[in-house]
Design a protein around this motif. Sequence first.
Motif, PDB file in Angstrom:
ATOM      1  N   ARG A 169       0.830  -1.209   0.000  1.00  0.00           N
ATOM      2  CA  ARG A 169       0.000   0.000   0.000  1.00  0.00           C
ATOM      3  C   ARG A 169       0.863   1.256   0.000  1.00  0.00           C
ATOM      4  NH1 ARG A 169      -2.941  -2.950   3.932  1.00  0.00           N
ATOM      5  NH2 ARG A 169      -2.178  -1.563   5.592  1.00  0.00           N
ATOM      6  N   VAL A 170       1.937   1.247   0.774  1.00  0.00           N
ATOM      7  CA  VAL A 170       2.837   2.403   0.820  1.00  0.00           C
ATOM      8  C   VAL A 170       3.486   2.622  -0.537  1.00  0.00           C
ATOM      9  CG1 VAL A 170       4.988   3.304   1.785  1.00  0.00           C
ATOM     10  CG2 VAL A 170       3.285   2.275   3.299  1.00  0.00           C
ATOM     11  N   MET A 171       3.983   1.562  -1.138  1.00  0.00           N
ATOM     12  CA  MET A 171       4.670   1.690  -2.428  1.00  0.00           C
ATOM     13  C   MET A 171       3.711   2.163  -3.523  1.00  0.00           C
ATOM     14  SD  MET A 171       7.661   1.101  -1.475  1.00  0.00           S
ATOM     15  CE  MET A 171       8.508   1.202  -3.045  1.00  0.00           C
ATOM     16  N   ILE A 172       2.486   1.651  -3.514  1.00  0.00           N
ATOM     17  CA  ILE A 172       1.479   2.102  -4.486  1.00  0.00           C
ATOM     18  C   ILE A 172       1.166   3.574  -4.264  1.00  0.00           C
ATOM     19  CG2 ILE A 172      -0.933   1.861  -5.203  1.00  0.00           C
ATOM     20  CD1 ILE A 172      -0.622  -1.165  -4.469  1.00  0.00           C
ATOM     21  N   GLY A 173       1.044   3.969  -3.003  1.00  0.00           N
ATOM     22  CA  GLY A 173       0.784   5.375  -2.685  1.00  0.00           C
ATOM     23  C   GLY A 173       1.894   6.285  -3.172  1.00  0.00           C
ATOM     24  N   LEU A 174       3.146   5.831  -3.070  1.00  0.00           N
ATOM     25  CA  LEU A 174       4.272   6.651  -3.519  1.00  0.00           C
ATOM     26  C   LEU A 174       4.223   6.900  -5.028  1.00  0.00           C
ATOM     27  CD1 LEU A 174       7.257   5.207  -1.419  1.00  0.00           C
ATOM     28  CD2 LEU A 174       6.066   7.389  -1.102  1.00  0.00           C
ATOM     29  N   THR A 175       3.697   5.952  -5.796  1.00  0.00           N
ATOM     30  CA  THR A 175       3.605   6.163  -7.247  1.00  0.00           C
ATOM     31  C   THR A 175       2.613   7.269  -7.590  1.00  0.00           C
ATOM     32  OG1 THR A 175       1.816   4.530  -7.609  1.00  0.00           O
ATOM     33  CG2 THR A 175       4.090   3.711  -7.622  1.00  0.00           C
ATOM     34  N   ILE A 176       1.696   7.549  -6.668  1.00  0.00           N
ATOM     35  CA  ILE A 176       0.703   8.599  -6.901  1.00  0.00           C
ATOM     36  C   ILE A 176       1.200   9.957  -6.415  1.00  0.00           C
ATOM     37  CG2 ILE A 176      -1.647   9.379  -6.345  1.00  0.00           C
ATOM     38  CD1 ILE A 176      -2.376   6.417  -5.936  1.00  0.00           C
ATOM     39  N   PHE A 177       1.831   9.959  -5.250  1.00  0.00           N
ATOM     40  CA  PHE A 177       2.137  11.233  -4.591  1.00  0.00           C
ATOM     41  C   PHE A 177       3.598  11.687  -4.709  1.00  0.00           C
ATOM     42  CE2 PHE A 177      -1.547   9.494  -2.300  1.00  0.00           C
ATOM     43  CZ  PHE A 177      -2.426  10.561  -2.428  1.00  0.00           C
TER      44      PHE A 177
END
Length: 434
Positions: free
Chosen positions: A7-15
């Motif tokens: 979840r953290v890694m996916i979030g980093l691709t957005i933000f």
Amino acid sequence: MTGKFARVMIGLTIFLSSYIFFKSPFEGYITYIVFLMFFPIYMLRYGIPAGPVLLFLPAVISGFVYVRLGQNNPQIFLKILIGFFSSVLFYRYVIQSFDFNVDKLYKLYLRGAVIVSVIGLFQVFSFLVGFEPGYNYLWILNKWGYSYGGAGIRLNSIFSEPAYFAGVIGPAFFVSVHNLFAKTKYYLKRWENLVIIAAYVLTFSSLGIISVFITGLLLLINYGFIRYAAVFGPLIIVGYFYAYNNIPEFQSRIDGTFEVFSGDSQTAEDLNQIHGSSFVLYNNFHIALENFRSNPIFGTGLGSHQIAFDRYTLTKMAGVIEINFNKADANSMFLRLMSETGLYGVLFILYFVFSNVVFRNKSANDTNWLLSNSLLVIIIVYLLRQGHYFINGFPLFLWMYYYLRKQNTKQMAEQIEQETTEKSEMFEEFALKQ
């Protein structure tokens, strides 16, 4: 695969697009590292879905054709094709890993939106008190910058510029504004709504102002023009005039855009007097239109707008200042699609937007339409003024938008079936009593 690390890694691709690990042979964003980490796992688990492959097939064929015809560069074409397709496929896997539960995935996005909004408010506060490490993040982010204006500094948080913050946080802003006026609040606490709205306003971004107008318009459409125009109508009008009269950057962009698109400014001297951003948009509009006229069906292939730019740019006119901003992305995804994919891309995106929107009167519950319209904000904004196909996880927003409509259709069918069953049981019970 939806553990905390994932979840953290996916979030980093957005933000997080304001840090690059290397600059050549291409800019290495954290997104690419996440792709390499998770693609093998996702492919082994889910295989390769046919939808994204079939969607890109015409673009692949037409792209190679126009490379052979010399209207596109093979390296640029392959770079954009691989990047765009990989992003679309990756985020399709992401939503599948969440069992197509858009609600769960959207909550993850909102959590990130709150975090970057808090960072943004801290940035403005740090500037006001003179704490440089708190507002200048170049000590940690190497593709980042800040700009003066607004409250002294224009909020951009960890995004490279205010416009990117405004684009990505647009859906969260929609939900927050809705919660501010609605009796029932969804997803966010009151302080979180206020934090997101305050941060959004402090970007002093033209893209953000456009999002505010779109938000007001969509809320009017969903709640009824006549019933709520008395509330939202004046807010939209007052907001526009406040921005026009108090934000010089916004005023000059509006004036420049109206002037250049009215056709009154066509000489080199006139064009040089137009606000730079307005000229960039108009120039790319001119280029996209000319390229579309020459190649109306499939455009000239992904990545080819910058080739068309060199062919049709108004900066080739004698005396016009050479401005090559947004040469690659056309300053607008709609213009870029028109230029690079022709009618195929334009008709597809229009069909996609209008066929998948869930309005309040067609929603199975109170959250489907809310999320659908919030996602529509970022889609419209990106089509108007953001030309990068896959920056900040944009395809994920498209997938959520698509699967929300499918989810709503399924839930509506289940509700109708349940109501039919209940009516049938009531009729049978009544018949037995007789």
